[in-house]
Design a protein around this motif. Sequence first.
Motif, PDB file in Angstrom:
ATOM      1  N   PRO A 117       0.827  -1.216   0.000  1.00 37.40           N
ATOM      2  CA  PRO A 117       0.000   0.000   0.000  1.00 37.40           C
ATOM      3  C   PRO A 117       0.860   1.266   0.000  1.00 37.40           C
ATOM      4  O   PRO A 117       1.973   1.285   0.518  1.00 37.40           O
ATOM      5  CB  PRO A 117      -0.808  -0.115   1.288  1.00 37.40           C
ATOM      6  N   LEU A 118       0.328   2.302  -0.605  1.00 32.09           N
ATOM      7  CA  LEU A 118       0.969   3.603  -0.636  1.00 32.09           C
ATOM      8  C   LEU A 118      -0.122   4.625  -0.359  1.00 32.09           C
ATOM      9  O   LEU A 118      -1.147   4.644  -1.030  1.00 32.09           O
ATOM     10  CB  LEU A 118       1.598   3.862  -2.009  1.00 32.09           C
ATOM     11  N   SER A 119       0.080   5.454   0.630  1.00 31.68           N
ATOM     12  CA  SER A 119      -0.931   6.424   1.006  1.00 31.68           C
ATOM     13  C   SER A 119      -0.370   7.827   0.861  1.00 31.68           C
ATOM     14  O   SER A 119       0.791   8.073   1.190  1.00 31.68           O
ATOM     15  CB  SER A 119      -1.352   6.170   2.459  1.00 31.68           C
ATOM     16  N   MET A 120      -1.185   8.749   0.332  1.00 26.25           N
ATOM     17  CA  MET A 120      -0.760  10.136   0.166  1.00 26.25           C
ATOM     18  C   MET A 120      -1.888  11.059   0.603  1.00 26.25           C
ATOM     19  O   MET A 120      -3.060  10.731   0.449  1.00 26.25           O
ATOM     20  CB  MET A 120      -0.445  10.436  -1.305  1.00 26.25           C
ATOM     21  N   ARG A 121      -1.514  12.196   1.095  1.00 23.81           N
ATOM     22  CA  ARG A 121      -2.486  13.249   1.394  1.00 23.81           C
ATOM     23  C   ARG A 121      -2.303  14.323   0.322  1.00 23.81           C
ATOM     24  O   ARG A 121      -1.213  14.869   0.165  1.00 23.81           O
ATOM     25  CB  ARG A 121      -2.244  13.834   2.781  1.00 23.81           C
ATOM     26  N   LEU A 122      -3.360  14.569  -0.421  1.00 25.81           N
ATOM     27  CA  LEU A 122      -3.291  15.535  -1.520  1.00 25.81           C
ATOM     28  C   LEU A 122      -4.388  16.570  -1.374  1.00 25.81           C
ATOM     29  O   LEU A 122      -5.491  16.260  -0.908  1.00 25.81           O
ATOM     30  CB  LEU A 122      -3.456  14.824  -2.864  1.00 25.81           C
ATOM     31  N   PRO A 123      -4.112  17.795  -1.827  1.00 28.08           N
ATOM     32  CA  PRO A 123      -5.164  18.816  -1.831  1.00 28.08           C
ATOM     33  C   PRO A 123      -6.300  18.403  -2.773  1.00 28.08           C
ATOM     34  O   PRO A 123      -6.089  17.674  -3.747  1.00 28.08           O
ATOM     35  CB  PRO A 123      -4.464  20.063  -2.353  1.00 28.08           C
ATOM     36  N   GLU A 124      -7.478  18.903  -2.479  1.00 26.51           N
ATOM     37  CA  GLU A 124      -8.658  18.563  -3.276  1.00 26.51           C
ATOM     38  C   GLU A 124      -8.461  18.918  -4.746  1.00 26.51           C
ATOM     39  O   GLU A 124      -8.889  18.176  -5.639  1.00 26.51           O
ATOM     40  CB  GLU A 124      -9.876  19.310  -2.715  1.00 26.51           C
ATOM     41  N   ALA A 125      -7.770  20.042  -5.015  1.00 29.70           N
ATOM     42  CA  ALA A 125      -7.546  20.444  -6.409  1.00 29.70           C
ATOM     43  C   ALA A 125      -6.686  19.419  -7.144  1.00 29.70           C
ATOM     44  O   ALA A 125      -6.914  19.140  -8.325  1.00 29.70           O
ATOM     45  CB  ALA A 125      -6.892  21.821  -6.457  1.00 29.70           C
ATOM     46  N   ASP A 126      -5.677  18.850  -6.465  1.00 27.99           N
ATOM     47  CA  ASP A 126      -4.837  17.828  -7.088  1.00 27.99           C
ATOM     48  C   ASP A 126      -5.650  16.579  -7.398  1.00 27.99           C
ATOM     49  O   ASP A 126      -5.524  15.993  -8.484  1.00 27.99           O
ATOM     50  CB  ASP A 126      -3.660  17.462  -6.182  1.00 27.99           C
ATOM     51  N   ILE A 127      -6.479  16.162  -6.457  1.00 28.07           N
ATOM     52  CA  ILE A 127      -7.330  14.979  -6.673  1.00 28.07           C
ATOM     53  C   ILE A 127      -8.263  15.214  -7.854  1.00 28.07           C
ATOM     54  O   ILE A 127      -8.465  14.333  -8.689  1.00 28.07           O
ATOM     55  CB  ILE A 127      -8.140  14.648  -5.400  1.00 28.07           C
ATOM     56  N   ALA A 128      -8.816  16.428  -7.944  1.00 27.77           N
ATOM     57  CA  ALA A 128      -9.754  16.727  -9.032  1.00 27.77           C
ATOM     58  C   ALA A 128      -9.073  16.614 -10.390  1.00 27.77           C
ATOM     59  O   ALA A 128      -9.631  16.020 -11.319  1.00 27.77           O
ATOM     60  CB  ALA A 128     -10.341  18.128  -8.836  1.00 27.77           C
ATOM     61  N   ILE A 129      -7.864  17.146 -10.513  1.00 31.94           N
ATOM     62  CA  ILE A 129      -7.185  17.084 -11.816  1.00 31.94           C
ATOM     63  C   ILE A 129      -6.733  15.658 -12.136  1.00 31.94           C
ATOM     64  O   ILE A 129      -6.811  15.216 -13.282  1.00 31.94           O
ATOM     65  CB  ILE A 129      -6.012  18.089 -11.896  1.00 31.94           C
ATOM     66  N   ILE A 130      -6.312  14.925 -11.121  1.00 32.31           N
ATOM     67  CA  ILE A 130      -5.931  13.518 -11.329  1.00 32.31           C
ATOM     68  C   ILE A 130      -7.151  12.718 -11.767  1.00 32.31           C
ATOM     69  O   ILE A 130      -7.084  11.933 -12.715  1.00 32.31           O
ATOM     70  CB  ILE A 130      -5.297  12.929 -10.053  1.00 32.31           C
ATOM     71  N   ASP A 131      -8.273  12.922 -11.085  1.00 32.57           N
ATOM     72  CA  ASP A 131      -9.490  12.194 -11.454  1.00 32.57           C
ATOM     73  C   ASP A 131      -9.947  12.537 -12.862  1.00 32.57           C
ATOM     74  O   ASP A 131     -10.374  11.660 -13.621  1.00 32.57           O
ATOM     75  CB  ASP A 131     -10.607  12.489 -10.450  1.00 32.57           C
ATOM     76  N   ARG A 132      -9.836  13.803 -13.239  1.00 34.78           N
ATOM     77  CA  ARG A 132     -10.250  14.195 -14.584  1.00 34.78           C
ATOM     78  C   ARG A 132      -9.355  13.549 -15.640  1.00 34.78           C
ATOM     79  O   ARG A 132      -9.827  13.016 -16.645  1.00 34.78           O
ATOM     80  CB  ARG A 132     -10.213  15.713 -14.718  1.00 34.78           C
ATOM     81  N   ALA A 133      -8.048  13.593 -15.412  1.00 36.11           N
ATOM     82  CA  ALA A 133      -7.116  12.982 -16.360  1.00 36.11           C
ATOM     83  C   ALA A 133      -7.321  11.473 -16.429  1.00 36.11           C
ATOM     84  O   ALA A 133      -7.292  10.884 -17.508  1.00 36.11           O
ATOM     85  CB  ALA A 133      -5.681  13.314 -15.969  1.00 36.11           C
ATOM     86  N   ALA A 134      -7.521  10.845 -15.271  1.00 36.73           N
ATOM     87  CA  ALA A 134      -7.751   9.394 -15.247  1.00 36.73           C
ATOM     88  C   ALA A 134      -9.004   9.032 -16.038  1.00 36.73           C
ATOM     89  O   ALA A 134      -9.003   8.072 -16.809  1.00 36.73           O
ATOM     90  CB  ALA A 134      -7.856   8.908 -13.797  1.00 36.73           C
ATOM     91  N   ALA A 135     -10.046   9.837 -15.862  1.00 38.76           N
ATOM     92  CA  ALA A 135     -11.293   9.582 -16.599  1.00 38.76           C
ATOM     93  C   ALA A 135     -11.085   9.736 -18.098  1.00 38.76           C
ATOM     94  O   ALA A 135     -11.612   8.949 -18.888  1.00 38.76           O
ATOM     95  CB  ALA A 135     -12.393  10.527 -16.106  1.00 38.76           C
TER      96      ALA A 135
END
Length: 100
Positions: free
Chosen positions: A11-29
């Motif tokens: 497992p690998l765990s990270m704490r990321l700002p909401e803006a980072d998660i949003a851009i990662i999720d958009r790119a992943a999609a």
Amino acid sequence: MPRTAERKDHPLSMRLPEADIAIIDRAAALRGRSRTDFVREAAVRAAEEVMMETLPVRMSQEGFDAFIQALSGPATAVPAMVEVLRRPAPWEQGGGDVGN
């Protein structure tokens, strides 16, 4: 008592700002990937690039000799490259309203 298979994932765990998660999720999609797959692939690719930049290149003596021979030989024009280099750059062509 049956032995359980040793788990190979770590497992690998990270704490990321909401803006980072949003851009990662958009790119992943956009790639049709899950967040986990997208982040894993990006992290592994970045790690491989670092490794390629820092690790020495190893080759056989025959391979090295062929490499040196290729570098030492006369240059050969690549017609497609020559054509591209002769074209004016987009900013040299004039026309259009960009930057005017």
